[in-house]
Design an enzyme around this catalytic site. Structure first.
Site, PDB file in Angstrom:
ATOM      1  N   GLY A   1       0.824  -1.202   0.000  1.00  0.00           N
ATOM      2  CA  GLY A   1       0.000   0.000   0.000  1.00  0.00           C
ATOM      3  C   GLY A   1       0.852   1.243   0.000  1.00  0.00           C
ATOM      4  O   GLY A   1       1.950   1.257   0.571  1.00  0.00           O
TER       5      GLY A   1
ATOM      6  N   ASP B   1     -12.800   8.116  13.426  1.00  0.00           N
ATOM      7  CA  ASP B   1     -12.489   8.060  11.994  1.00  0.00           C
ATOM      8  C   ASP B   1     -13.063   6.789  11.365  1.00  0.00           C
ATOM      9  O   ASP B   1     -12.381   6.071  10.625  1.00  0.00           O
ATOM     10  CB  ASP B   1     -10.981   8.122  11.775  1.00  0.00           C
ATOM     11  CG  ASP B   1     -10.613   8.452  10.323  1.00  0.00           C
ATOM     12  OD1 ASP B   1     -11.501   8.954   9.591  1.00  0.00           O
ATOM     13  OD2 ASP B   1      -9.461   8.203   9.920  1.00  0.00           O
TER      14      ASP B   1
END
Length: 404
Positions: free
Chosen positions: A17, A133
């Site tokens: 990633g 979040d």
């Protein structure tokens, strides 16, 4: 920069990633012989210190919760040439955000993912931890079908969430000049660092500078569910400014093809006033499952799954399951009179809801008929008489020689 060969004691296998500030690597722990994912943030100075504190906070929260639907953090440290790093559980799969883009999850699978993520978030709230979040990119789905909530780096405990004066946005209510205010807010959110999180999934009170609470987490969770099930954000826009303006000024944008029952659930879950929202995550999921389109058997399976233990192994509660209205009996009178009974029923989730439902609609296939029961009794008496006669036949010669 070239990818490192090692980070701490971990041997790097390959990057998996890439972000604007860092990289996630697949690595192997030579000591414990397991694969891990390592997140590295390439920053310096004060930003490095903040990232280190954020990683340590995430590791501490992971150690407190230790939940099967949370990504486990194993280690945290700082590499001098790279920056802070976080070694965590490697989940072979992809994020819910990627699944939304690929549109490769059906309704039942999507609901199961939400139930698992709900368990993780609920476990955090029980420990007075607010995630702050919750969004699709922070929910991973493994190839085995287990959902994992991650990234507690900006989480706070309820006792340590007061904002300092320089952090508070101190916004006035949006008025006729709301567009200019939203644009200013968007710039401050993306440049000042005051706001940590994802504005597209944040409730109005947080965007206005309020503290994150379990109610704001529930809003973000509902916004995630909305996007997962509809493919759209609850507050759309061509950019961050338009999205923020829509959140502050407009109600939820309900798609025209969304069933009315689902629309009502999301309007409540995404209400601007926290007091108008669902008071618990299970309450939201119960109403959402009840409103999902699809066969009765699908909703029954989902209610069963919702009522299971946190690790999905057993039943700990019951939930209401509204059964569909049965069709009226035909004039011929061939239908069982029990078909005329209507109304919601309670289902004990330790049982199979489908079988429970069917057993109330028709006689059990395993229930013996009265005729079969009568013949069984007759055969028992026949066998008993036969045994008595057989015994008498064997004992007759001996009895004839007895002298009294």
């Amino acid at each position: 920069m070239a990818d490192p060969r090692t980070i701490g004691r971990y041997q790097i296998l390959r990057p998996i990633g890439q972000g604007g500030m860092g990289t996630v690597y697949l690595a192997e722990d030579p000591l414990l012989k397991r694969r891990v994912a390592i997140k590295v943030v390439r920053v310096t100075g004060a930003a490095r210190h903040q990232a280190t504190l954020r990683f340590r906070r995430e590791a501490e929260i992971s150690a407190q919760l230790n939940h099967p639907n949370l990504v486990t953090v194993f280690d945290v440290g700082v590499e001098e040439d790279l920056g802070p790093f976080l070694a965590m559980e490697y989940v072979e799969g992809k994020s819910l955000g990627r699944h939304i883009k690929d549109r490769d999850l059906d309704t039942e699978t999507s609901a199961r993912v939400l139930i698992q993520a709900m368990r993780a978030l609920r476990a955090a709230h029980r420990r007075a931890i607010v995630h702050r979040d919750v969004k699709p990119d922070n929910i991973l789905l493994s190839e085995e079908g287990r959902a994992k909530l991650m990234d507690f780096g900006i989480a706070r405990t309820l006792g340590h969430m007061s904002l300092s004066p320089e952090q508070s946005l101190d916004l006035a209510p949006v008025d006729e000049d709301g567009a200019a205010l939203a644009q200013t807010l968007a710039l401050r959110l993306t440049s000042s660092g005051d706001f940590l999180g994802s504005p597209a999934y944040a409730p109005p009170e947080v965007l206005r500078g309020g503290e994150g609470t379990p109610a704001s987490d529930r809003y973000s969770f509902a916004a995630t569910a909305f996007e997962l099930l509809t493919g759209k954000l609850p507050h759309p826009g061509g950019g961050l400014t338009e999205i923020i303006l829509h959140i502050l000024q407009e109600p939820v944008a309900i798609p025209a093809d969304l069933p009315p029952a689902m629309a009502a659930v999301f309007k409540r879950a995404l209400a601007a006033d926290p007091d108008d929202r669902h008071t618990t995550l299970p309450e939201f999921m119960e109403e959402l499952i009840d409103a999902l389109p699809g066969p009765v058997s699908m909703r029954a399976r989902l209610f069963t799954f919702l009522g299971q233990d946190e690790d999905g192994t057993g039943s700990v509660s019951t939930a209401r399951f509204r059964l569909p209205e049965p069709a009226p009996p035909e004039a011929s009178g061939t239908h069982d009179s029990r078909l005329r009974k209507t109304g919601p029923g309670k289902i004990t989730l330790a049982e199979d809801p489908v079988e429970t439902y069917l057993s109330t609609r028709r006689p059990s296939l395993h229930q013996p008929r009265p005729e079969a029961t009568d013949w069984g009794r007759i055969m028992k008496w026949v066998v008993l008489v036969f045994l008595v006669l057989q015994l008498f036949w064997w004992l007759a010669p001996a009895l004839s020689h007895l002298q009294f």
